[in-house]
Scaffold this motif. Structure first.
Motif, short mmCIF file in Angstrom:
data_model
loop_
_atom_site.label_atom_id
_atom_site.label_comp_id
_atom_site.label_asym_id
_atom_site.label_seq_id
_atom_site.Cartn_x
_atom_site.Cartn_y
_atom_site.Cartn_z
N VAL A 1 0.85 -1.19 0.00
CA VAL A 1 0.00 0.00 0.00
C VAL A 1 0.90 1.24 0.00
O VAL A 1 1.70 1.43 0.91
CB VAL A 1 -0.93 0.02 1.22
N GLY A 2 0.74 2.06 -1.03
CA GLY A 2 1.53 3.28 -1.14
C GLY A 2 0.65 4.52 -1.15
O GLY A 2 -0.51 4.48 -0.71
N LEU A 3 1.19 5.60 -1.65
CA LEU A 3 0.50 6.89 -1.65
C LEU A 3 -0.85 6.83 -2.36
O LEU A 3 -1.87 7.24 -1.80
CB LEU A 3 1.39 7.95 -2.30
N ILE A 4 -0.87 6.31 -3.58
CA ILE A 4 -2.08 6.35 -4.39
C ILE A 4 -3.15 5.41 -3.86
O ILE A 4 -4.33 5.80 -3.71
CB ILE A 4 -1.76 6.03 -5.87
N LEU A 5 -2.79 4.17 -3.54
CA LEU A 5 -3.78 3.22 -3.03
C LEU A 5 -4.34 3.70 -1.70
O LEU A 5 -5.55 3.62 -1.46
CB LEU A 5 -3.18 1.83 -2.89
N ALA A 6 -3.48 4.20 -0.82
CA ALA A 6 -3.95 4.71 0.48
C ALA A 6 -4.91 5.88 0.28
O ALA A 6 -5.95 5.97 0.94
CB ALA A 6 -2.76 5.14 1.33
N SER A 7 -4.58 6.78 -0.65
CA SER A 7 -5.44 7.93 -0.92
C SER A 7 -6.77 7.50 -1.51
O SER A 7 -7.83 8.03 -1.14
CB SER A 7 -4.73 8.90 -1.88
N GLN A 8 -6.74 6.53 -2.43
CA GLN A 8 -7.98 6.03 -3.03
C GLN A 8 -8.85 5.32 -2.00
O GLN A 8 -10.08 5.45 -2.02
CB GLN A 8 -7.66 5.09 -4.19
N LEU A 9 -8.24 4.58 -1.09
CA LEU A 9 -9.00 3.91 -0.04
C LEU A 9 -9.71 4.94 0.85
O LEU A 9 -10.89 4.79 1.18
CB LEU A 9 -8.07 3.04 0.81
N ILE A 10 -8.99 5.99 1.21
CA ILE A 10 -9.57 7.03 2.06
C ILE A 10 -10.69 7.76 1.31
O ILE A 10 -11.75 8.05 1.88
CB ILE A 10 -8.48 8.03 2.50
N TYR A 11 -10.49 8.01 0.02
CA TYR A 11 -11.51 8.74 -0.76
C TYR A 11 -12.77 7.90 -0.95
O TYR A 11 -13.88 8.37 -0.68
CB TYR A 11 -10.94 9.13 -2.11
#
Length: 330
Positions: free
Chosen positions: A210-220
């Motif tokens: 889990v990196g920047l983009i996946l973590a951000s997409q999960l939160i969104y």
């Protein structure tokens, strides 16, 4: 939901919104602007004064965001529903107009009013993160296209025009890369601006894969893990949850994932799974064990995708970073 006297179906398009009162069978068109929203409220107060009602419209992304924010600010009950759910409940429909769509939405909302849950708009920071992620996806696609163009141009015979094309494509790729990095920096700043976002973002990044983009997409997509009750529900939303397929005694097929789901999330989870198998010893052993049991590679990979989602929801629920237990094994 509480007891309502009527429901208003709204078909949202880029420039206009069509509103239809289900019981009164009254239809009206307004502009998809703040001025049109005020006119809509005035029209509703005139025709439904003293009655309890709610509005229902499809989640059409940017087109419906301003309407949902306006209704929320004015303490009006509304439901923002999936377009696919409304479409599949309509049965056989011949013809399509905005007016017919608003009537169909009103009918759907009235028939399912006991099951629907009132909606609320995402927080401002999460909406901003969604817009940044959307723009980043567009820039990444543009960069990929330019990289393909450059590779094709480099395979051609040497000529002044070919050299010029390569130089232009190289500069464009460098510029797009710079802009993508700027968007990612902006996402990090937004995550740090709010305590709840910052905490969950850091917890998610403790999970391998889990990196920047996946973590951000999960939160969104989860509205900072407030939208879904658990990882299994979100797995179904992403389209990676397996479902059984059987009927009577003659039909009994193996469990399969459904084609309906968020393709972007499914792709990100696939990339995260491939990465996690390589750098996470626990998931690597889990993947190999599934293969040894005779599972196809895609099924084993999908199991890893669900493992990552399970870990993501677990660290958020516990509020503690993920710890790889195998490193403490004797």
């Amino acid at each position: 939901m509480k007891k309502y006297d009527d429901v208003v179906g709204i078909d949202v398009s880029k420039l206009t919104i069509d509103a239809h009162m289900y019981k009164r069978s009254i239809h009206q068109v307004f502009s998809n602007t703040s001025k049109g929203y005020k006119a809509l409220v005035k029209w509703l107060n005139k025709n439904l004064e003293g009655q309890c009602y709610f509005l229902c419209f499809e989640n059409t992304g940017h087109y419906s965001t301003n309407l949902s924010i306006y209704l929320s600010q004015n303490d009006m009950d509304y439901v923002e529903e999936s377009p696919l759910a409304i479409k599949r409940s309509a049965g056989i429909v011949r013809g399509k107009t905005d007016r017919l769509d608003s009537e169909m939405i009103a009918r759907y909302a009235w028939l399912h009013k006991e099951e629907l849950v009132l909606s609320t708009p995402k927080e401002k920071d999460i909406q901003e993160i969604g817009r940044l992620l959307s723009l980043r996806d567009q820039l990444v696609r543009d960069r990929t296209g330019k990289m393909s163009t450059l590779k094709e141009a480099q395979s051609l015979l040497k000529s002044p025009s070919t050299d010029s094309c390569c130089k232009i494509a190289t500069k464009t790729i460098a510029y797009l890369t710079k802009q993508i990095a700027a968007l990612e920096d902006r996402i990090k700043i937004l995550m740090q601006s709010e305590e709840g976002l910052d905490k969950n973002f850091k917890l998610l990044n403790t999970i391998k894969g889990v990196g920047l983009i996946l973590a951000s997409q999960l939160i969104y997509h989860t509205n900072n893990f407030q939208r879904f009750d658990g990882w299994r529900q979100f797995s179904s939303y992403c389209g990676v949850a397996p479902f059984s397929h059987s009927s009577g005694t003659s039909i009994k097929r193996r469990n399969k994932i459904h084609h309906i789901g968020d393709r972007k999330m499914k792709t990100l989870l696939t990339m995260a799974s491939v990465s996690a198998i390589q750098c996470d010893s626990e998931l690597k052993l889990y993947y190999q064990r599934r293969l040894a049991e005779g599972k196809p590679k895609l099924v084993a990979l999908n199991n890893v995708r669900n493992k990552i989602l399970s870990r993501a929801f677990s660290v958020i629920k516990r509020g503690t970073p993920y710890v790889e237990l195998q490193q403490f094994a004797a």
